[in-house]
Design a protein around this motif. Structure first.
Motif, short mmCIF file in Angstrom:
data_model
loop_
_atom_site.label_atom_id
_atom_site.label_comp_id
_atom_site.label_asym_id
_atom_site.label_seq_id
_atom_site.Cartn_x
_atom_site.Cartn_y
_atom_site.Cartn_z
N VAL A 346 0.83 -1.20 0.00
CA VAL A 346 0.00 0.00 0.00
C VAL A 346 0.86 1.24 0.00
CG1 VAL A 346 -1.87 -1.18 1.21
CG2 VAL A 346 -0.15 0.06 2.52
N ASN A 347 0.25 2.36 -0.35
CA ASN A 347 0.97 3.63 -0.35
C ASN A 347 1.51 3.92 1.05
OD1 ASN A 347 1.54 6.26 -1.80
ND2 ASN A 347 0.48 6.98 0.02
N GLY A 348 2.78 4.32 1.12
CA GLY A 348 3.40 4.63 2.40
C GLY A 348 3.98 3.44 3.12
N SER A 349 3.89 2.25 2.49
CA SER A 349 4.42 1.06 3.16
C SER A 349 5.93 0.99 3.14
CB SER A 349 3.84 -0.21 2.51
OG SER A 349 4.21 -0.27 1.14
N GLY A 350 6.56 1.71 2.18
CA GLY A 350 8.02 1.74 2.15
C GLY A 350 8.64 1.26 0.85
N LYS A 351 7.83 1.11 -0.20
CA LYS A 351 8.38 0.62 -1.48
C LYS A 351 9.45 1.57 -2.01
CE LYS A 351 4.45 0.47 -3.66
NZ LYS A 351 3.53 0.99 -2.63
N SER A 352 9.12 2.87 -2.07
CA SER A 352 10.09 3.85 -2.58
C SER A 352 11.29 3.96 -1.66
CB SER A 352 9.42 5.22 -2.77
OG SER A 352 8.45 5.17 -3.79
N THR A 353 11.06 3.80 -0.35
CA THR A 353 12.17 3.82 0.61
C THR A 353 13.15 2.68 0.31
OG1 THR A 353 10.79 4.80 2.34
CG2 THR A 353 12.78 3.64 3.06
N LEU A 354 12.61 1.50 0.04
CA LEU A 354 13.45 0.36 -0.30
C LEU A 354 14.23 0.61 -1.59
CD1 LEU A 354 14.40 -2.54 0.19
CD2 LEU A 354 12.32 -3.35 -0.97
N ILE A 355 13.55 1.15 -2.60
CA ILE A 355 14.22 1.45 -3.88
C ILE A 355 15.35 2.45 -3.67
CG2 ILE A 355 13.89 2.66 -6.06
CD1 ILE A 355 12.76 0.09 -6.54
N LYS A 356 15.10 3.49 -2.87
CA LYS A 356 16.14 4.50 -2.61
C LYS A 356 17.35 3.88 -1.93
CE LYS A 356 12.99 8.45 -2.18
NZ LYS A 356 12.35 9.40 -1.24
N ALA A 357 17.10 2.97 -0.98
CA ALA A 357 18.21 2.31 -0.29
C ALA A 357 19.00 1.45 -1.26
CB ALA A 357 17.68 1.47 0.86
#
Length: 642
Positions: A346-357
């Protein structure tokens, strides 16, 4: 009913519409498609009366109220909930009138407007607005936050909610999924299917169009053409038309070879029966509809990476977050060479955070990320277009990556992305979103990455460019990690899924169909997504699907038989036409001794052409009848099983 008659529109030197006509019946849901820059948004402006046509007319019922999504959101102090309620113009009008009546103590007017408010169900309006906000991903606490406190993407969601709140007779939606995640797209699909109003939707998301539309209107070559059925039906009809063109055959074979290569590679790697079966169906469908994109202007491919180390990257007990907020916990992940992973959550779950890492732009709070010395990352982020320099040219952007490469080599490369001549040297400020996205893709391909990280890469891409990206990613030999609300792209290019949920990154043992069902069933709960828990429902769904297929088969059998006969006759007529034309192209046919045969063949050719036209028309009518009956049966079963 909407009637568009002989419409013409020109912007500068570019003709967008020329003698275009279209009739839209009430309560139909139209998907409006066409290449970027073809005039779809301008057609919306014409319908809304914001601009005038150069010629022709657009006729709508005078009493119709039109709703569309505002492109700008002022920084208001009012709450998100109140902003959404503003979309109900009749509600606000009666509220203001009631307030004025109360100030003047006009008892008769007070009673009247209380009655009118009750008539439009005004007292449930706040709960209806709240449901819209919930569906579009806003938490309960955010309902009372000021509009100005939200970022640009979330303000666009507020604008969408406001448009959906409107008591519209006609709803115009221009790329409504661009700022949404997959979960919100699924909610919006279900919502729009149940709104009893005429809808025209501009979208490049074929799955979204498949579910939400009853017809497709194509804007191509300055004309409008209406097709019955959803996008898949349109695509099949267009594929059939193009596949019959002899000059398209060779290109078709090249694209099918790409698809077959990817299918074979996937077969060798597939380890999960459910997922493998789902993926094969998707790829078979892609192979079948490949000709629908044969006339696309644009194709590209990723070059073979210079190095393919294994593994490319490892995460060991990694915690991710920002400052004092931890988002993802204890991640253990190994990215192998050739891995093709889709990220779900879901939105805000951390998908983009994982990609950035993974890209290296976000350092872990703890744990370690171990990378290969030969790792070469290609990163396409949601904000990628914002990093481009509007005052610089496409050539300049490539030169920043490789300063020592000759300009001619860069020009040759950019030519493959349709940046030719002066366009390669001109500043990109006037470029469309699609053209800038194409440049960002070109920069990605230039770097020959062995690990591709793509975070919502399709937001500015039209259908043909999305198809080109799909084909390119299927042939890509490096590792791929993809976040996208475009299910066709996810299904066609990834082998497995990771679920980002509740601070964890785990393997999702299911396909996108299973994920969609689970998300829709769990919209208002916080259950973990576990496909095994839904086995009973899936069996029931399969049984229902079998019943629907049987009913469709029974009701369409007479039409299918007629269709088969028409197809056989078409083949015979095409063969006879080719033989007759071959005879007429032979110079010996015009010898004196052939005069009688020549006249006979000329007369027969005329007859064959008339028969061909008549049979093709019958074939199209049969296809439309079959499609209509299939849709009616599916809708009937859906209503009975709600």
């Amino acid at each position: 009913m909407i009637e568009i008659k002989n419409l013409a529109l020109q912007r500068g030197t570019k003709v967008l519409l020329d003698d275009a006509s279209l009739t839209i019946k009430p309560h139909t849901r139209i998907g409006l498609i066409g290449a970027n820059g073809s005039g779809k948004s301008s057609l919306f402006s014409l319908i809304k009366g914001e601009i005038n046509a150069d010629k022709g007319d657009i006729n709508l019922p005078k009493h119709w109220l039109i709703a569309s999504v505002a492109q700008e959101t002022p920084a208001l102090d009012k709450s998100a909930l109140e902003y959404v309620l503003d979309g109900d113009q009749k509600l606000r009008e009666y509220e203001q009138a009631l307030k004025k009546a109360e100030e003047t103590e006009d008892g008769e007017q007070i009673a009247y407007f209380h009655q009118e408010l009750a008539h439009i169900d005004a007292y449930t309006a706040p709960s209806r607005a709240a449901k819209l906000l919930d569906g579009l991903g806003f938490s309960q606490n955010e309902h009372q936050q000021s509009v100005k406190s939200f970022s640009g993407g979330w303000r666009m969601r507020l604008n969408l909610a406001q448009a959906l709140m409107c008591r519209a007779d006609l709803l115009l939606l221009d790329e409504p999924t661009n700022h949404l995640d997959l979960e919100t797209v699924l909610w919006l699909e279900e919502y729009l299917k149940n709104v009893p109003t005429t809808q025209i939707i501009i979208s490049h998301d074929k799955d979204f169009l498949n579910i939400t539309t009853t017809h497709i209107a194509e804007l191509s070559n300055q004309k409008l053409a209406l097709y019955t059925g959803n996008y898949e039906r349109f695509e099949e009809a267009r594929a059939l038309k193009l596949s019959q063109q002899q000059n398209a055959y060779q290109k078709q074979q090249q694209q099918i070879a790409h698809l077959e290569s990817f299918i074979n590679r996937f077969k060798a790697k597939a380890t999960k029966a459910t997922q493998a079966q789902s993926r094969m169906k998707v790829l078979e469908k892609l192979q079948r509809i490949a000709p629908a994109h044969l006339d696309a202007e644009f194709t590209f491919e990723f070059a073979l990476p210079t190095h393919l180390p294994n593994p490319l990257l490892k995460m060991e007990q990694v915690n991710l977050g920002y400052e004092h907020t931890q988002i993802l916990n204890n991640i253990n992940l190994s990215i192998e060479s050739g891995a093709r992973l889709g990220l779900l959550g879901v939105n805000g779950s951390g998908k983009s955070t994982l990609i950035k890492a993974l890209s290296g732009s976000l350092k872990p709070l703890s744990g370690q990320i171990i990378t290969s010395e030969k790792l070469n990352i290609g990163y396409f982020a949601q904000h990628q277009l914002d990093t481009l320099r509007d005052d610089q040219s496409p050539i300049w952007h490539i030169q920043t990556l490789s300063p020592d490469v000759r300009e001619q080599e860069i020009r040759n490369f950019l030519g493959g992305f349709n940046f030719m001549g002066e366009m390669a040297l001109a500043p990109i400020a006037p470029f469309s979103g699609g053209e800038k996205a194409r440049l960002a893709l070109a920069m990605l391909v230039w770097q020959k990455p062995n690990l591709l990280l793509l975070d919502e890469p399709t937001n500015h891409l039209d259908l043909n460019l999305r198809h080109a990206l799909t084909i390119a990613l299927q042939s890509y030999t490096g590792a791929l990690i993809l976040v996208s609300h475009d299910r066709s792209l996810l299904e066609a290019t990834t082998d497995a899924f990771l679920l980002v949920q509740n601070g964890q990154v785990t393997t999702f043992d299911g396909d996108l169909h299973a994920y969609r069902q689970l998300r829709l069933q769990n919209t208002n709960t916080q259950k973990d997504l576990n496909p095994s828990k839904e086995s009973t429902n899936r069996k029931e769904n399969k049984k229902l699907e079998a019943q629907i297929r049987q009913e469709i088969s029974q009701q369409t059998k007479p039409f299918q038989q007629k269709l088969k006969k028409a197809e056989i006759l078409l083949d015979q007529l095409h063969e006879e036409k080719n033989k007759l034309e071959s005879f007429l192209n032979d110079e010996n046919a015009y010898q004196e001794e052939q005069k009688q045969i020549l006249q006979t063949n000329l007369a027969r050719l005329t007859e064959v052409k008339i028969l061909l036209e008549k049979t093709e028309e019958e074939w199209l009518l049969l296809q439309e009848e079959i499609s209509t009956r299939e849709n009616e049966i599916k809708e009937l079963y859906k209503r009975e099983n709600l």
